[in-house]
Design a protein around this motif. Structure first.
Motif, PDB file in Angstrom:
ATOM      1  N   SER A 194       0.805  -1.296  -0.121  1.00 16.43           N
ATOM      2  CA  SER A 194       0.010  -0.031   0.002  1.00 16.43           C
ATOM      3  C   SER A 194       0.948   1.349   0.182  1.00 16.43           C
ATOM      4  O   SER A 194       0.344   2.283  -0.436  1.00 16.43           O
ATOM      5  CB  SER A 194      -0.838   0.003   1.069  1.00 16.43           C
ATOM      6  OG  SER A 194      -1.926  -1.047   1.157  1.00 16.43           O
ATOM      7  N   LEU A 195       1.723   1.032   0.633  1.00 18.09           N
ATOM      8  CA  LEU A 195       2.830   2.342   0.736  1.00 18.09           C
ATOM      9  C   LEU A 195       4.601   1.959   0.512  1.00 18.09           C
ATOM     10  O   LEU A 195       4.643   0.859   1.185  1.00 18.09           O
ATOM     11  CB  LEU A 195       2.862   2.955   2.138  1.00 18.09           C
ATOM     12  CG  LEU A 195       1.301   3.647   2.280  1.00 18.09           C
ATOM     13  CD1 LEU A 195       1.364   4.348   3.978  1.00 18.09           C
ATOM     14  CD2 LEU A 195       1.196   5.179   1.745  1.00 18.09           C
ATOM     15  N   LEU A 196       5.113   2.920   0.051  1.00 18.30           N
ATOM     16  CA  LEU A 196       6.751   2.835   0.018  1.00 18.30           C
ATOM     17  C   LEU A 196       7.175   3.747   0.846  1.00 18.30           C
ATOM     18  O   LEU A 196       6.946   5.077   0.270  1.00 18.30           O
ATOM     19  CB  LEU A 196       7.068   2.651  -1.433  1.00 18.30           C
ATOM     20  CG  LEU A 196       8.509   2.554  -1.863  1.00 18.30           C
ATOM     21  CD1 LEU A 196       9.236   1.414  -1.076  1.00 18.30           C
ATOM     22  CD2 LEU A 196       8.938   2.613  -3.067  1.00 18.30           C
ATOM     23  N   VAL A 197       7.975   3.509   1.725  1.00 27.57           N
ATOM     24  CA  VAL A 197       8.649   4.472   2.499  1.00 27.57           C
ATOM     25  C   VAL A 197      10.083   4.491   2.094  1.00 27.57           C
ATOM     26  O   VAL A 197      10.603   3.464   2.157  1.00 27.57           O
ATOM     27  CB  VAL A 197       8.615   4.187   4.133  1.00 27.57           C
ATOM     28  CG1 VAL A 197       9.289   5.115   5.123  1.00 27.57           C
ATOM     29  CG2 VAL A 197       7.018   4.232   4.369  1.00 27.57           C
ATOM     30  N   VAL A 198      10.608   5.797   2.058  1.00 26.26           N
ATOM     31  CA  VAL A 198      12.087   5.846   1.821  1.00 26.26           C
ATOM     32  C   VAL A 198      12.569   6.975   2.512  1.00 26.26           C
ATOM     33  O   VAL A 198      11.817   7.877   3.060  1.00 26.26           O
ATOM     34  CB  VAL A 198      12.243   6.102   0.294  1.00 26.26           C
ATOM     35  CG1 VAL A 198      11.819   4.862  -0.628  1.00 26.26           C
ATOM     36  CG2 VAL A 198      11.871   7.410  -0.257  1.00 26.26           C
ATOM     37  N   THR A 199      13.981   6.864   2.693  1.00 24.31           N
ATOM     38  CA  THR A 199      14.686   7.927   3.711  1.00 24.31           C
ATOM     39  C   THR A 199      15.640   8.705   2.818  1.00 24.31           C
ATOM     40  O   THR A 199      16.480   8.284   1.856  1.00 24.31           O
ATOM     41  CB  THR A 199      15.388   7.524   4.776  1.00 24.31           C
ATOM     42  OG1 THR A 199      16.426   6.635   4.239  1.00 24.31           O
ATOM     43  CG2 THR A 199      14.447   6.344   5.418  1.00 24.31           C
ATOM     44  N   GLU A 200      15.999  10.015   2.993  1.00 26.67           N
ATOM     45  CA  GLU A 200      16.752  10.662   2.432  1.00 26.67           C
ATOM     46  C   GLU A 200      18.190  10.387   2.863  1.00 26.67           C
ATOM     47  O   GLU A 200      19.208  10.558   2.136  1.00 26.67           O
ATOM     48  CB  GLU A 200      16.709  12.328   2.939  1.00 26.67           C
ATOM     49  CG  GLU A 200      15.343  12.961   2.339  1.00 26.67           C
ATOM     50  CD  GLU A 200      15.044  14.559   2.896  1.00 26.67           C
ATOM     51  OE1 GLU A 200      15.818  14.854   3.633  1.00 26.67           O
ATOM     52  OE2 GLU A 200      14.032  15.012   2.258  1.00 26.67           O
ATOM     53  N   ASN A 201      18.349   9.775   3.959  1.00 25.79           N
ATOM     54  CA  ASN A 201      19.567   9.385   4.641  1.00 25.79           C
ATOM     55  C   ASN A 201      20.115   8.240   3.409  1.00 25.79           C
ATOM     56  O   ASN A 201      21.306   8.124   3.516  1.00 25.79           O
ATOM     57  CB  ASN A 201      19.476   8.917   6.006  1.00 25.79           C
ATOM     58  CG  ASN A 201      18.944   9.769   6.993  1.00 25.79           C
ATOM     59  OD1 ASN A 201      17.512  10.124   6.823  1.00 25.79           O
ATOM     60  ND2 ASN A 201      19.622  10.306   7.880  1.00 25.79           N
ATOM     61  N   ALA A 202      19.040   7.334   3.215  1.00 28.95           N
ATOM     62  CA  ALA A 202      19.560   6.080   2.307  1.00 28.95           C
ATOM     63  C   ALA A 202      19.967   6.730   1.020  1.00 28.95           C
ATOM     64  O   ALA A 202      20.873   6.299   0.389  1.00 28.95           O
ATOM     65  CB  ALA A 202      18.255   5.205   2.229  1.00 28.95           C
ATOM     66  N   LEU A 203      19.399   7.754   0.735  1.00 28.43           N
ATOM     67  CA  LEU A 203      19.738   8.416  -0.733  1.00 28.43           C
ATOM     68  C   LEU A 203      21.061   9.330  -0.402  1.00 28.43           C
ATOM     69  O   LEU A 203      21.958   8.945  -1.666  1.00 28.43           O
ATOM     70  CB  LEU A 203      18.805   9.359  -1.138  1.00 28.43           C
ATOM     71  CG  LEU A 203      19.081  10.229  -2.433  1.00 28.43           C
ATOM     72  CD1 LEU A 203      19.059   9.149  -3.636  1.00 28.43           C
ATOM     73  CD2 LEU A 203      17.940  11.503  -2.734  1.00 28.43           C
ATOM     74  N   GLY A 236      23.279   6.551  13.943  1.00 23.68           N
ATOM     75  CA  GLY A 236      24.547   6.092  13.699  1.00 23.68           C
ATOM     76  C   GLY A 236      24.761   4.712  13.124  1.00 23.68           C
ATOM     77  O   GLY A 236      25.790   4.236  12.565  1.00 23.68           O
ATOM     78  N   ARG A 237      23.397   3.915  12.977  1.00 22.74           N
ATOM     79  CA  ARG A 237      23.322   2.883  12.068  1.00 22.74           C
ATOM     80  C   ARG A 237      23.029   3.137  10.953  1.00 22.74           C
ATOM     81  O   ARG A 237      22.366   4.142  10.311  1.00 22.74           O
ATOM     82  CB  ARG A 237      22.583   1.954  12.718  1.00 22.74           C
ATOM     83  CG  ARG A 237      22.808   1.481  14.209  1.00 22.74           C
ATOM     84  CD  ARG A 237      21.672   0.587  14.602  1.00 22.74           C
ATOM     85  NE  ARG A 237      20.216   1.213  14.818  1.00 22.74           N
ATOM     86  CZ  ARG A 237      19.174   0.485  15.089  1.00 22.74           C
ATOM     87  NH1 ARG A 237      19.090  -0.630  14.896  1.00 22.74           N
ATOM     88  NH2 ARG A 237      18.137   1.368  15.560  1.00 22.74           N
ATOM     89  N   LYS A 238      23.685   2.481   9.902  1.00 21.98           N
ATOM     90  CA  LYS A 238      23.238   2.460   8.459  1.00 21.98           C
ATOM     91  C   LYS A 238      21.842   2.050   8.270  1.00 21.98           C
ATOM     92  O   LYS A 238      21.619   0.825   8.592  1.00 21.98           O
ATOM     93  CB  LYS A 238      24.319   1.756   7.546  1.00 21.98           C
ATOM     94  CG  LYS A 238      25.767   2.383   7.542  1.00 21.98           C
ATOM     95  CD  LYS A 238      25.683   3.676   6.749  1.00 21.98           C
ATOM     96  CE  LYS A 238      27.180   4.260   6.662  1.00 21.98           C
ATOM     97  NZ  LYS A 238      26.827   5.615   5.901  1.00 21.98           N
ATOM     98  N   HIS A 239      21.208   2.619   7.725  1.00 20.96           N
ATOM     99  CA  HIS A 239      19.656   2.297   7.172  1.00 20.96           C
ATOM    100  C   HIS A 239      18.999   1.655   8.466  1.00 20.96           C
ATOM    101  O   HIS A 239      18.556   0.561   8.418  1.00 20.96           O
ATOM    102  CB  HIS A 239      19.749   1.240   6.259  1.00 20.96           C
ATOM    103  CG  HIS A 239      20.635   1.544   4.889  1.00 20.96           C
ATOM    104  ND1 HIS A 239      19.768   2.292   4.244  1.00 20.96           N
ATOM    105  CD2 HIS A 239      21.678   1.417   4.653  1.00 20.96           C
ATOM    106  CE1 HIS A 239      20.651   2.904   3.101  1.00 20.96           C
ATOM    107  NE2 HIS A 239      21.742   2.230   3.359  1.00 20.96           N
ATOM    108  N   PRO A 240      18.575   2.481   9.399  1.00 18.96           N
ATOM    109  CA  PRO A 240      17.887   1.932  10.580  1.00 18.96           C
ATOM    110  C   PRO A 240      16.585   1.344  10.202  1.00 18.96           C
ATOM    111  O   PRO A 240      15.877   0.659  11.110  1.00 18.96           O
ATOM    112  CB  PRO A 240      17.904   2.955  11.555  1.00 18.96           C
ATOM    113  CG  PRO A 240      18.107   4.209  10.691  1.00 18.96           C
ATOM    114  CD  PRO A 240      19.220   3.856   9.642  1.00 18.96           C
TER     115      PRO A 240
END
Length: 330
Positions: A194-203, A236-240
């Motif tokens: 239903s939804l896709l959540v992305v983060t600016e941090n991952a980008l 501090g963790r990658k891709h929390p």
């Protein structure tokens, strides 16, 4: 009362206090991120609409992927996407509200006259459309829209609308995703969730690894874009976000179904509607591959970016809303 009894009572009391504390901690949550961008895609595989706020139901953001384009094939009606027709990205929809509470969909594209598609259509029998994995009902919106898309894509195709009364899409293969995506969870014409959540941090992490270019967040066609603050302990963790099994955004409660395994659509420039080379798939393969046990997801070699989510409880999501994760996850 003997000392042994006293010790036993004391131990039980301590255990009860600890149990209450842990239960309270699990029930409570902490803010880990904030909504910075919000997008809906009324026509599957076409251009986005930027929002400041949106209602959200079990099928996702309001009007998200409620329309789709399909062509007649031997065994049914096959949904089209940017995988085969990248120029769909340059088809720009606009939602215009009407006085009766419905909307009109105004559509433009390079080299084409404008098209108006009403949400309210004459009664007719629904048509089942599919992309080979999941299928659902849609109503044919008429010859004008179908001729418009047929001319634009250079193939004979039809446009369909999934209204709230139509059967939503479900997984046709109930074993494909297992617990990562339950077949009982409904979607519109979106891919599997239903939804896709992305983060600016991952980008930011991805762009720091690219050699000759940086990519915008629109390559990943997310609904909800988040920013995880740098001073947060989870930053501090990658891709929390990988560890968020369930979380709240605004007044909407979400369950993470699975990481989003990416396809060639991410190589399409979402403004021009043309493929721009191997990135981001080439770089994602070097550091963001699916590592879980699911055989289907293991077979996809294009890397992961974002989280596919089911809506547990609907509500409203707005830019600036906090994202809250239960303490039990930490």
């Amino acid at each position: 009362m003997t000392s042994r009894v006293i010790i036993g009572v004391s131990a039980a009391s301590v255990a009860a206090v600890i149990g209450v504390y842990l239960w309270g901690k699990w029930k409570s949550s902490r803010k880990v991120a904030e909504v910075t961008q919000l997008y809906t895609y009324p026509i599957k595989s076409c251009h986005r609409i930027e929002l400041t706020t949106s209602e959200c139901s079990s099928r996702g953001l309001k009007y998200d992927r409620c329309w789709t384009i399909a062509k007649k094939v031997e065994d049914g009606n096959k949904i089209l996407s940017q995988t085969q027709y990248p120029k769909l990205a340059a088809v720009v929809p606009e939602l215009r509200p009407l006085s009766n509470g419905k909307i009109e969909l105004h559509i433009t594209a390079p080299g084409m006259s404008s098209l108006v598609v009403p949400e309210e259509l004459p009664p007719s029998s629904p048509t089942v459309v599919s992309d080979g994995c999941i299928s659902g009902e849609g109503q044919d919106v008429g010859d004008e829209a179908s001729q418009w898309f047929s001319k634009y894509l250079g193939i004979e195709c039809r446009m369909y609308y999934m209204s709230p009364s139509h059967q939503p899409r479900y997984f046709t293969d109930h074993t494909t995703y297992g617990s990562l995506g339950k077949p009982s969870e409904q979607t519109s014409f979106a891919n599997t969730s239903s939804l896709l959540v992305v983060t600016e941090n991952a980008l930011d992490d991805l762009n720091s690894r690219l050699q000759a270019q940086t990519l915008p967040i629109d390559r990943f066609r997310g609904n909800i874009v988040l920013r995880i603050p740098e001073d947060s302990s989870v930053a501090g963790r990658k891709h929390p976000e990988d560890s968020w099994t369930h979380f709240t955004v605004g007044s909407v409660k979400l369950r993470a179904q699975r990481p989003c395994t990416r396809c060639v659509v991410t190589t399409v420039d979402q403004e021009e509607g043309v493929v721009k080379g191997p990135e981001p798939l080439k770089t994602l393969r070097t550091y963001r591959m699916y590592s879980g046990s699911n055989k289907i997801l293991q077979s996809r070699k294009n890397g992961i970016f974002g989280v596919c989510c089911a809506v547990l409880e609907g509500g409203t999501i707005s830019i600036g809303d906090g994202v809250y994760v239960p303490y039990s996850i930490f």
